[in-house]
Scaffold this active site. Sequence first.
Site, PDB file in Angstrom:
ATOM      1  N   GLN A   1      -8.901  -2.160  -0.202  1.00  0.00           N
ATOM      2  CA  GLN A   1      -7.917  -3.117  -1.002  1.00  0.00           C
ATOM      3  C   GLN A   1      -6.592  -3.453  -0.268  1.00  0.00           C
ATOM      4  O   GLN A   1      -6.342  -4.698  -0.160  1.00  0.00           O
ATOM      5  CB  GLN A   1      -7.671  -2.353  -2.371  1.00  0.00           C
ATOM      6  CG  GLN A   1      -7.330  -3.511  -3.559  1.00  0.00           C
ATOM      7  CD  GLN A   1      -6.455  -2.688  -4.740  1.00  0.00           C
ATOM      8  OE1 GLN A   1      -6.256  -1.640  -4.418  1.00  0.00           O
ATOM      9  NE2 GLN A   1      -6.414  -3.329  -5.635  1.00  0.00           N
ATOM     10  N   LEU A   2      -6.042  -2.492   0.107  1.00  0.00           N
ATOM     11  CA  LEU A   2      -4.527  -2.827   0.684  1.00  0.00           C
ATOM     12  C   LEU A   2      -4.893  -3.426   2.364  1.00  0.00           C
ATOM     13  O   LEU A   2      -4.322  -4.216   2.746  1.00  0.00           O
ATOM     14  CB  LEU A   2      -3.717  -1.632   1.060  1.00  0.00           C
ATOM     15  CG  LEU A   2      -3.056  -1.216  -0.270  1.00  0.00           C
ATOM     16  CD1 LEU A   2      -2.473   0.135   0.064  1.00  0.00           C
ATOM     17  CD2 LEU A   2      -1.798  -2.040  -0.284  1.00  0.00           C
TER      18      LEU A   2
ATOM     19  N   ASP B   1     -12.436   0.141  10.734  1.00  0.00           N
ATOM     20  CA  ASP B   1     -12.868   0.650   9.462  1.00  0.00           C
ATOM     21  C   ASP B   1     -14.272   1.403   9.925  1.00  0.00           C
ATOM     22  O   ASP B   1     -14.728   1.215  10.999  1.00  0.00           O
ATOM     23  CB  ASP B   1     -13.085  -0.195   8.467  1.00  0.00           C
ATOM     24  CG  ASP B   1     -12.891   0.400   7.109  1.00  0.00           C
ATOM     25  OD1 ASP B   1     -13.491   1.485   6.832  1.00  0.00           O
ATOM     26  OD2 ASP B   1     -12.125  -0.195   6.292  1.00  0.00           O
TER      27      ASP B   1
ATOM     28  N   TYR C   1      -7.612  14.306  -4.513  1.00  0.00           N
ATOM     29  CA  TYR C   1      -6.615  13.336  -3.843  1.00  0.00           C
ATOM     30  C   TYR C   1      -5.300  13.389  -3.948  1.00  0.00           C
ATOM     31  O   TYR C   1      -4.819  13.325  -2.750  1.00  0.00           O
ATOM     32  CB  TYR C   1      -7.208  11.832  -4.555  1.00  0.00           C
ATOM     33  CG  TYR C   1      -6.356  10.793  -4.254  1.00  0.00           C
ATOM     34  CD1 TYR C   1      -6.373  10.113  -3.034  1.00  0.00           C
ATOM     35  CD2 TYR C   1      -5.632  10.059  -5.169  1.00  0.00           C
ATOM     36  CE1 TYR C   1      -5.724   9.002  -2.652  1.00  0.00           C
ATOM     37  CE2 TYR C   1      -5.055   8.859  -4.924  1.00  0.00           C
ATOM     38  CZ  TYR C   1      -5.267   8.400  -3.618  1.00  0.00           C
ATOM     39  OH  TYR C   1      -4.220   7.003  -3.467  1.00  0.00           O
TER      40      TYR C   1
HETATM   41  C1  AKB Z   1      -6.058   5.569  -7.814  1.00  0.00           C
HETATM   42  O1  AKB Z   1      -6.390   4.918  -8.835  1.00  0.00           O
HETATM   43  O2  AKB Z   1      -6.796   6.446  -7.109  1.00  0.00           O
HETATM   44  C2  AKB Z   1      -5.223   4.963  -6.751  1.00  0.00           C
HETATM   45  C3  AKB Z   1      -3.842   5.244  -6.835  1.00  0.00           C
HETATM   46  C4  AKB Z   1      -2.952   5.181  -7.906  1.00  0.00           C
HETATM   47  O3  AKB Z   1      -3.460   5.932  -5.784  1.00  0.00           O
HETATM   48  N1  AKB Z   1      -5.260   3.336  -7.249  1.00  0.00           N
END
Ligand code: AKB
Length: 317
Positions: free
Chosen positions: A13-14, A35, A140
């Site tokens: 996306q970015l 990528d 994450y």
């Molecule tokens: C996500 O929703 O995981 C990302 C973020 C906020 O890092 N868009």
Amino acid sequence: MKKTILVIGANGQLGTVLTQSLQLKYGKENIVASDLRPRENYDGIFEILDATDVRALEKVVLKYHIGEIYHLAAILSANGEKDPLHTWGVNMKALLNVLEVSRHNGMDKVFFPSTIAVFGEGASQENTCNNEPLHPLTSYGISKVAGENWGLYYFSKYGLDVRSLRYPGVIGYQSNAGGGTTDYAVEIFHSAVLEKPFTCFLDGKTTLPMIFIDDAIRATLELMDAPKESIKVRTSYNISGISFSPEEVVSSIRKIYPNFEVNYVPDHRQDIASKWPKTINDKEAKQDWGWRPEYDMEKITNVMVYKLKERYNVVSK
Ligand code: AKB
């Protein structure tokens, strides 16, 4: 100044928009997009690259005399929870490869994206400051907190100029979001423009920090252009754009599509969103390198609708 820049995760996306902006700024011949898979109709230099493979990464760096890396590739919050240890492994391996290859090859600068997902347990959810406790509850988020600290470590120990932003949810029309908790805020515009009902996976009142893609890209370029001495935060900078809930974006969209239908069916992503900040304090980014967002709810809605109508070839009624 001529420099050759590598963008890792250029199809995301970015990355999709950042590669174009970098091409405009530095010339197509100086930007290497990379990528895991090729990008159709990409006009410029492209390399298939898995950044978890350190040899492959170093080969690309040497081949193009890379002087700056934007390392955007990562597994995001919602997808990351399907296999948390895999997420940790991929996100950390790729980042540590980028940092090591950069250190050994005299890289000028490295950009590493962090996120509002670094916040969790014990952080204030309103006006969340740069130095709140970082106890995230997603794999994450944990990988991004560790990544921020590795950035600080490489800067302090080796003098590597690593810079980072904590992005809110990014809203853009150029490519789809993928695997995040804030994705609803992109998907909702597609449904509105196609005049289809939308099922929102978050509760209507869940406020989250968001940022329009143009602001996100400008913030990235401004941070990377700032003089080295002005970068005081070497973990990652909070940046804010706008905060809103699904209900608020729906009422903005209904000014254009009054009959837009939305159902709320919260799923596992609600648990993730409930732990994240609602509003962000970005005092340090404002002070250190002059950050100012430009897009509010109305401007975002108008641009998203206009651009997606173009993309889907929707004729105005
Ligand atoms: C996500 O929703 O995981 C990302 C973020 C906020 O890092 N868009």
